[in-house]
Motif scaffolding. Structure first.
Motif, PDB file in Angstrom:
ATOM      1  N   ARG A  28       0.945  -1.235  -0.060  1.00 37.58           N
ATOM      2  CA  ARG A  28      -0.336   0.190  -0.041  1.00 37.58           C
ATOM      3  C   ARG A  28       0.898   1.421   0.269  1.00 37.58           C
ATOM      4  N   MET A  29       0.420   2.433  -0.630  1.00 44.76           N
ATOM      5  CA  MET A  29       0.904   3.603  -0.639  1.00 44.76           C
ATOM      6  C   MET A  29       0.612   4.295   0.669  1.00 44.76           C
ATOM      7  N   HIS A  30       1.297   4.742   1.668  1.00 39.40           N
ATOM      8  CA  HIS A  30       1.076   5.346   2.810  1.00 39.40           C
ATOM      9  C   HIS A  30       1.338   6.851   2.772  1.00 39.40           C
ATOM     10  N   ALA A  31       1.939   7.499   1.486  1.00 39.37           N
ATOM     11  CA  ALA A  31       2.327   8.790   1.226  1.00 39.37           C
ATOM     12  C   ALA A  31       2.642   8.627  -0.087  1.00 39.37           C
ATOM     13  N   LEU A  32       2.415  10.093  -0.787  1.00 43.00           N
ATOM     14  CA  LEU A  32       3.035  10.387  -1.977  1.00 43.00           C
ATOM     15  C   LEU A  32       4.356   9.981  -2.112  1.00 43.00           C
ATOM     16  N   PRO A  33       4.833   9.648  -3.406  1.00 38.92           N
ATOM     17  CA  PRO A  33       6.331   9.675  -3.558  1.00 38.92           C
ATOM     18  C   PRO A  33       6.942  10.822  -3.534  1.00 38.92           C
ATOM     19  N   THR A  34       8.285  11.051  -2.927  1.00 45.20           N
ATOM     20  CA  THR A  34       9.127  12.239  -2.904  1.00 45.20           C
ATOM     21  C   THR A  34       9.247  12.745  -4.582  1.00 45.20           C
ATOM     22  N   ALA A  35      10.135  13.660  -4.539  1.00 46.76           N
ATOM     23  CA  ALA A  35      10.421  14.181  -5.926  1.00 46.76           C
ATOM     24  C   ALA A  35      11.170  13.137  -6.503  1.00 46.76           C
ATOM     25  N   THR A  36      12.249  12.768  -5.523  1.00 45.65           N
ATOM     26  CA  THR A  36      13.160  11.707  -6.053  1.00 45.65           C
ATOM     27  C   THR A  36      12.920  10.495  -6.600  1.00 45.65           C
ATOM     28  N   GLY A  37      11.567  10.034  -5.746  1.00 43.66           N
ATOM     29  CA  GLY A  37      10.895   8.859  -6.198  1.00 43.66           C
ATOM     30  C   GLY A  37      10.303   8.742  -7.629  1.00 43.66           C
ATOM     31  N   TRP A  38       9.741  10.102  -7.758  1.00 38.53           N
ATOM     32  CA  TRP A  38       9.010  10.345  -9.248  1.00 38.53           C
ATOM     33  C   TRP A  38      10.348  10.369 -10.119  1.00 38.53           C
ATOM     34  N   ALA A  39      11.359  10.941  -9.947  1.00 37.16           N
ATOM     35  CA  ALA A  39      12.257  11.009 -10.950  1.00 37.16           C
ATOM     36  C   ALA A  39      12.799   9.665 -11.313  1.00 37.16           C
ATOM     37  N   VAL A  40      13.083   8.770 -10.109  1.00 34.60           N
ATOM     38  CA  VAL A  40      13.441   7.637 -10.382  1.00 34.60           C
ATOM     39  C   VAL A  40      12.896   6.792 -11.278  1.00 34.60           C
ATOM     40  N   LEU A  41      11.304   6.878 -11.096  1.00 33.87           N
ATOM     41  CA  LEU A  41      10.361   6.037 -11.828  1.00 33.87           C
ATOM     42  C   LEU A  41      10.500   6.591 -13.303  1.00 33.87           C
ATOM     43  N   ALA A  42      10.754   7.933 -13.617  1.00 35.65           N
ATOM     44  CA  ALA A  42      10.676   8.273 -14.858  1.00 35.65           C
ATOM     45  C   ALA A  42      11.904   7.642 -15.636  1.00 35.65           C
ATOM     46  N   TYR A  43      13.119   7.670 -14.917  1.00 32.68           N
ATOM     47  CA  TYR A  43      14.497   7.230 -15.270  1.00 32.68           C
ATOM     48  C   TYR A  43      14.256   5.572 -15.649  1.00 32.68           C
ATOM     49  N   LEU A  44      13.725   5.077 -14.850  1.00 32.20           N
ATOM     50  CA  LEU A  44      13.498   3.534 -15.024  1.00 32.20           C
ATOM     51  C   LEU A  44      12.483   3.232 -16.031  1.00 32.20           C
ATOM     52  N   VAL A  45      11.584   4.056 -16.537  1.00 31.47           N
ATOM     53  CA  VAL A  45      10.441   3.804 -17.632  1.00 31.47           C
ATOM     54  C   VAL A  45      11.389   4.079 -18.815  1.00 31.47           C
ATOM     55  N   VAL A  46      11.941   5.125 -19.027  1.00 32.31           N
ATOM     56  CA  VAL A  46      12.579   5.887 -20.104  1.00 32.31           C
ATOM     57  C   VAL A  46      13.902   4.981 -20.479  1.00 32.31           C
TER      58      VAL A  46
END
Length: 301
Positions: A204-222
């Motif tokens: 479960r997501m207990h809090a929104l991801p941090t800016a680093t978390g979103w940046a990591v997801l974008a890097y892993l996707v692309v």
């Protein structure tokens, strides 16, 4: 055997660069990512986004939709490579350092050889020598004392490596979509399996991801998925499995160096020695095979 055309040679070089350097960096990215995301959920979202983007783009440019048989093959490969392989590594990096994770994945070529033998493939002496040298380098890297892993994490990474190797070898014998549609379908299938596993594990997501978390997801996707995974699929179709999986020896080097630069990790003399051995192993495996014409010419001289 004819030498590859310049364009094909350039694709091979670019593909190996993507596997060696980009995939090596994803271990550190995953380590930062699991600080904001549940591991299975992050991996599932990553591959669902990447697969959807690639699938839509291909369909809009005239690529045919996979047949039912091709979807079945893609689902099996996606489950083994992405859910079992990448998903296992992502979960393990909750407890295991990024360099240790990359080190464990260095066993992929060994598993690949074992599974390839089941389908009747015979490997050259040079490939066996390169894999043995790479495993020796892996042991040296582990002897340095800086890469410590939990028993659970170590087992997960070993199982992930075996799953990835089995998917790599088996996938060459399955009915898969043509061209880039194969990784697109595999990422969609693997992402779906990971999301189901995430729900079953109670993530479960207990809090929104941090800016680093979103940046990591974008890097892993692309970079980790759209670019590097597609490059891996290209290499599986154009080079021997031992060469396609030789990235597993380079990734620990890249992961450790990035850990030093961005995570404050330090390595000693044993680790540096291991890096040299690992690079030599990759070069040995990647050397082109001597064709019969060249061998005959050498015998005449």
């Amino acid at each position: 055997m004819q030498a590859p055309a310049p364009a094909d040679r350039l694709r091979l070089i670019a593909s190996f660069f993507a596997l060696y350097v980009i995939w090596g960096s994803t271990y550190l990215a995953i380590r930062f990512g699991v600080e904001s995301w549940p591991p299975l959920m992050m991996a599932g979202v990553r591959f669902l986004i990447a697969g959807s983007l690639m699938y839509v783009w291909l369909r809009r440019h005239g690529a045919p939709a996979p047949t039912r048989a091709e979807w079945k093959g893609a689902a099996l490969v996606g489950a083994l490579l992405l859910a079992g392989g990448n998903g296992g590594v992502t979960v393990a990096e909750q407890w295991v350092a990024s360099g240790v994770a990359a080190l464990g994945v260095a066993t992929v070529p060994l598993f690949t050889l074992v599974f390839a033998q089941l389908w009747g493939q015979r490997n050259t002496r040079r490939e066996w020598l390169g894999i043995g040298l790479g495993l020796f380098g892996m042991l040296l890297l582990n002897m340095g004392g800086n890469l410590q892993a939990s028993p659970v994490g170590a087992v997960l990474i070993l199982l992930a490596a075996a799953s990835w190797a089995l998917g790599s070898v088996w996938g060459k014998r399955l009915s898969l979509p043509a061209g880039a549609m194969a990784p697109a379908a595999e990422m969609l299938a693997g992402g779906a399996v990971l999301m189901v596993a995430s729900q079953l594990a109670g993530e479960r997501m207990h809090a929104l991801p941090t800016a680093t978390g979103w940046a990591v997801l974008a890097y892993l996707v692309v970079f980790g998925s759209l670019i590097a995974f597609s490059a891996y699929q290209y290499l599986l179709r154009h080079v021997r499995p031992a060469a396609a999986t030789s990235y597993a020896y380079v990734n620990p080097v890249v992961a450790v160096l990035l850990g030093m630069l961005f995570a404050g990790e330090h390595i000693g003399a044993a680790e540096w020695m291991a890096m040299g051995v690992i690079v030599c192993a990759v070069v040995l495996i990647g050397l082109p095979k001597r064709g019969p014409r060249l061998a005959a010419r050498n015998r005449r001289h």
